[in-house]
Design an enzyme around this catalytic site. Structure first.
Site, mmCIF file in Angstrom:
data_model
loop_
_atom_site.group_PDB
_atom_site.id
_atom_site.type_symbol
_atom_site.label_atom_id
_atom_site.label_comp_id
_atom_site.label_asym_id
_atom_site.label_seq_id
_atom_site.Cartn_x
_atom_site.Cartn_y
_atom_site.Cartn_z
ATOM 1 N N CYS A 75 24.388 -8.932 12.874
ATOM 2 C CA CYS A 75 24.754 -9.703 14.151
ATOM 3 C C CYS A 75 23.390 -10.134 14.859
ATOM 4 O O CYS A 75 22.540 -9.639 15.024
ATOM 5 C CB CYS A 75 25.187 -8.596 15.281
ATOM 6 S SG CYS A 75 25.567 -9.414 16.924
ATOM 7 N N CYS A 208 26.932 -16.747 18.799
ATOM 8 C CA CYS A 208 27.115 -15.685 17.735
ATOM 9 C C CYS A 208 25.681 -16.271 17.134
ATOM 10 O O CYS A 208 25.743 -17.248 16.447
ATOM 11 C CB CYS A 208 28.391 -16.188 17.065
ATOM 12 S SG CYS A 208 28.354 -15.178 15.717
#
Length: 269
Positions: A75, A208
């Site tokens: 991530c 993101c």
């Protein structure tokens, strides 16, 4: 049991972070879901546990969970927040390293900006025609720690992120694990805007990091952009992706952006 936590966000992508270096906490999937629930818990796109290094290759390691309780290898925005969290806990404000499911990440700090190196991307595929309910869609894909599909659009504001994103995310073309879906608009040379439907969140997030990175690298191939590439995300922040390129191969991939503390607290689990 009462747990201390820190709530952080990286460009609007928000996370719950917990210091578990003493290994006293073992969360169930249901507890992760509740902690990330925006009405019944703290509220977040994901959750990180700070744990000791598993393989002795870094200062520490993470355990990362999506808001639905599933796990993921990487991530990007979370990596910046996790690095800042380590710095707050250890006092190390120059450089830190940590193990992830995608490999060892190194982070450096420059004021309120954090730069993380990402593991070398893989599985670049261009010009794929994906049959959707509304017709065939041209998509590109790249794994930047987790899988991403990238679709270029003329206007990101008009992109049907929730509808098309969900269809792409679960499409047989990207089976069995599915993919994240990114909708990228070229704003100017070396500058794009990206909106992302995230796997594991099952909806659009304000940013993101791995999706921003995948979109930037694919832009380098498709549009001939060069490093660094600036990326505007849905939350309004501007991230930067830098890299070295040799044909379709990328190395020294780095993601730079904010990592902000929202608040700290205690919660019963």
């Amino acid at each position: 049991m009462t747990v201390d936590f820190t709530k952080m966000n990286g460009a609007g992508n928000d996370f719950v972070l917990i210091d578990n270096r003493e290994r006293k906490l073992k969360l169930t999937r249901e507890q992760v879901v509740r902690l990330c629930h925006r009405q019944r818990g703290v509220g977040a796109d994901g959750l990180f546990l700070l744990v000791p290094s598993t393989f002795g290759k870094a200062q520490c390691a993470w355990e990362f969970y999506n808001s639905d309780g599933s796990t993921a290898e990487m991530c990007g925005n979370g990596a910046r927040c996790f690095a800042r969290f380590i710095a707050r806990k250890t006092g190390e404000n120059r450089e830190t390293t940590f193990e992830t499911g995608a490999g060892v990440i190194t982070a450096t700090f420059d004021g309120d900006r954090v730069t993380v190196n990402l593991t070398p991307p893989k599985d670049l595929k261009l010009d794929q025609l994906v049959p959707l309910a509304g017709g065939k869609l041209q998509a590109h894909s790249l794994n930047t720690g987790v899988p991403h599909a990238v679709v270029f659009v003329s206007d990101a504001d008009k992109a049907m992120v929730q509808q098309l994103g969900a269809e792409i995310r679960h499409h047989q073309h990207f089976a069995p694990k599915g993919t994240n879906a990114n909708f990228a608009q070229v704003l100017a040379p070396n500058c794009i805007r990206v909106r992302t439907y995230e796997r594991g969140v099952e909806g659009e997030t304000l940013a993101c990091g791995t999706g921003v990175t995948a979109s930037a690298l694919i832009s380098a191939v498709v549009h001939g952009f060069v490093s660094p590439i600036k990326v505007q995300v849905q939350g309004g922040d501007l991230l930067e992706v830098s890299f070295s390129r040799n044909g379709d191969q990328f190395t020294e991939v780095k993601l730079t952006g904010p990592a902000d503390v929202c608040f700290e607290g205690k919660i019963e689990i």
